[in-house]
Design an enzyme around this catalytic site. Structure first.
Site, PDB file in Angstrom:
ATOM      1  N   LYS A   1      54.638  28.567   0.621  1.00  0.00           N
ATOM      2  CA  LYS A   1      54.599  27.358  -0.185  1.00  0.00           C
ATOM      3  C   LYS A   1      55.173  27.609  -1.575  1.00  0.00           C
ATOM      4  CE  LYS A   1      52.735  24.679   2.839  1.00  0.00           C
ATOM      5  NZ  LYS A   1      53.477  23.524   3.374  1.00  0.00           N
TER       6      LYS A   1
ATOM      7  N   ASP B   1      58.730  26.011   1.185  1.00  0.00           N
ATOM      8  CA  ASP B   1      58.365  24.621   1.459  1.00  0.00           C
ATOM      9  C   ASP B   1      57.697  24.039   0.223  1.00  0.00           C
ATOM     10  OD1 ASP B   1      57.458  22.207   2.419  1.00  0.00           O
ATOM     11  OD2 ASP B   1      56.206  23.048   4.012  1.00  0.00           O
TER      12      ASP B   1
ATOM     13  N   GLU C   1      62.426  23.713   2.591  1.00  0.00           N
ATOM     14  CA  GLU C   1      61.842  22.576   3.310  1.00  0.00           C
ATOM     15  C   GLU C   1      61.261  21.549   2.341  1.00  0.00           C
ATOM     16  OE1 GLU C   1      58.196  22.053   6.534  1.00  0.00           O
ATOM     17  OE2 GLU C   1      59.542  23.776   6.661  1.00  0.00           O
TER      18      GLU C   1
ATOM     19  N   GLU D   1      59.426  15.871   8.470  1.00  0.00           N
ATOM     20  CA  GLU D   1      58.060  15.694   8.961  1.00  0.00           C
ATOM     21  C   GLU D   1      57.471  14.354   8.524  1.00  0.00           C
ATOM     22  OE1 GLU D   1      54.724  17.815   6.424  1.00  0.00           O
ATOM     23  OE2 GLU D   1      56.434  19.153   6.611  1.00  0.00           O
TER      24      GLU D   1
ATOM     25  N   ASP E   1      57.662  15.918  13.613  1.00  0.00           N
ATOM     26  CA  ASP E   1      56.349  16.313  14.103  1.00  0.00           C
ATOM     27  C   ASP E   1      56.083  15.515  15.371  1.00  0.00           C
ATOM     28  OD1 ASP E   1      53.420  16.305  14.545  1.00  0.00           O
ATOM     29  OD2 ASP E   1      53.410  17.497  12.720  1.00  0.00           O
TER      30      ASP E   1
ATOM     31  N   HIS F   1      57.982  20.375  13.248  1.00  0.00           N
ATOM     32  CA  HIS F   1      56.832  20.635  12.390  1.00  0.00           C
ATOM     33  C   HIS F   1      55.574  20.574  13.257  1.00  0.00           C
ATOM     34  CE1 HIS F   1      53.447  19.086   9.882  1.00  0.00           C
ATOM     35  NE2 HIS F   1      53.916  19.955   9.012  1.00  0.00           N
TER      36      HIS F   1
ATOM     37  N   GLU G   1      57.266  26.273  14.424  1.00  0.00           N
ATOM     38  CA  GLU G   1      56.227  26.590  13.448  1.00  0.00           C
ATOM     39  C   GLU G   1      54.954  27.034  14.146  1.00  0.00           C
ATOM     40  OE1 GLU G   1      54.531  24.790   9.307  1.00  0.00           O
ATOM     41  OE2 GLU G   1      55.237  23.349  10.789  1.00  0.00           O
TER      42      GLU G   1
END
Length: 388
Positions: free
Chosen positions: A166, A194, A220, A246, A269, A296, A329
């Site tokens: 992150k 991300d 991301e 996502e 997703d 995702h 993922e």
């Protein structure tokens, strides 16, 4: 075989170690699962990604239109749900409810036909997947850098060849942690970042220029999912591949994303963007734009298994004699709802995931554990108002 019952369940778990990212802190994981049962007792499980209580309400909305219908005709049922919701919910949590039901129908279809979902999607083209470990969330500790480094080294020791971390706290902090993680894991492990749409275009391009030297495999959600122009400009002005999607729903959302040249990697997703039925269409659309697709996934083994079967069926892009293994993922953060309530037939060994070949998704739910993790507030309100 006809649908006899559709039962949504909201389950929750208070985390032992709360974590946060650029937008919110999580103290509790809460997920909506759905069980669809046929007249002969055959059942399938699905899952929705997003606000669990809202998704549950969406499933209850769709339920009366599906009871008594033929479960194996999943496209007929998908179209019924889509048309019932398109006037006021072409994106968002109602589509996640549709997705949860669709995933459960694919699980049922596999059990009826005694085939895995990957085979029913068109064939198992990729029996082995090399997933990336999602983790490295922020926690409120004295030495966050040390904790992140230890976690990254753990994933490397487990055989993962790619890790996603992150960013989005601030550019200065992001650069500090990215540099520390790259130094800790070396150059033979792919590293993705991300931001969860934390930045403006100007901030995102500044961060890109400062971390390009750390060999970032993709950036991301760098900017708002509504900032298509920001996505496009960022792709044009950095060497880092851009990923996102996502927050997009249905093939129409991904059509906008791809037509605007926003991403190198599209990330639907499955449990939100329209289920496996629509994910298959999104994959075809992405291939037509010559873009990679990496779903995702952030939920229980139901969502993860759905993603595994989907990736197991993906075409090579563009395809050659010796292809890299596809990726997906694999969330490694704390999640009792995944690890205790649900179980699956897929295996992850030394950083490699084997797609299950058992009928359906190869997942099930421990109903005794599910009862323990039922969300108390939702369960109380249902009893109070006589909903169940």
């Amino acid at each position: 075989m006809k649908i006899k019952n559709i039962e949504p369940y909201v389950i929750s778990h208070e985390l032992d170690t709360p974590f946060y990212f650029s937008q919110w802190q999580y103290n509790t994981r809460k997920i909506c699962l759905v069980k669809i049962t046929l007249e002969d007792g055959t059942y399938g499980w699905g899952e929705g990604y997003g606000p669990a209580g809202v998704i549950k309400a969406g499933i209850e909305f769709f339920k009366p239109f599906l009871i008594g219908k033929q479960a194996i005709e999943h496209e007929v049922l998908w179209q019924e749900m889509y048309r019932r919701s398109m006037d006021y919910a072409r994106s968002g949590s109602l589509q996640a409810a549709l997705s949860a039901i669709d995933v459960a129908l694919w699980d049922i279809k596999g059990k009826i036909l005694n085939k895995s979902v990957a085979v029913l999607l068109g064939g198992l083209k990729n029996p082995i997947i090399q997933p990336y470990a999602t983790g490295l969330y922020f926690t409120r500790v004295d030495n966050l850098e040390k904790v992140l480094i230890e976690e990254a080294k753990l994933y490397k020791s487990q055989g993962f060849k790619a890790i996603k971390m992150k960013v989005g706290l601030s550019i200065e902090e992001d650069v500090k942690y990215v540099a520390a993680i790259r130094n800790a894991i070396g150059n033979d492990i792919r590293l993705m970042i991300d931001a969860n749409h934390a930045y403006s275009y100007q901030e995102a391009i500044e961060l890109c220029r400062k971390v390009e030297k750390y060999n970032i495999s993709w950036f991301e959600e760098p900017v708002s999912p509504e900032d298509y122009e920001g996505y496009r400009k960022l792709r044009e002005n950095t060497t880092i591949p851009i990923a996102g999607g996502e927050c997009e729903y249905l093939k129409f959302g991904f059509k906008r994303l791809l037509e605007n040249e926003c991403v190198d990697i599209a990330q639907p997703d499955i449990c939100a963007s329209g289920g496996l039925t629509e994910a298959k269409r999104i994959a075809t659309l992405a291939q037509a734009f010559n873009k990679d697709i990496v779903p995702h996934s952030w939920g229980t083994w139901i969502a993860i298994s759905a993603a595994a079967h989907f990736v197991g069926n993906l075409d090579k892009n563009p395809g050659r004699m010796y292809n890299d293994l596809p990726t997906m993922e694999l969330d490694r953060s704390e999640n009792a709802l995944r690890d205790i309530v649900t179980k699956c037939d897929l295996t992850v060994d030394n950083g490699l995931l084997t797609v299950p070949n058992t009928p359906g998704l190869g997942v099930d739910v421990n109903m005794d554990e599910l009862e323990k993790y039922l969300d108390k507030e939702t369960h109380y309100n249902e009893k109070r108002f006589g909903i169940r």
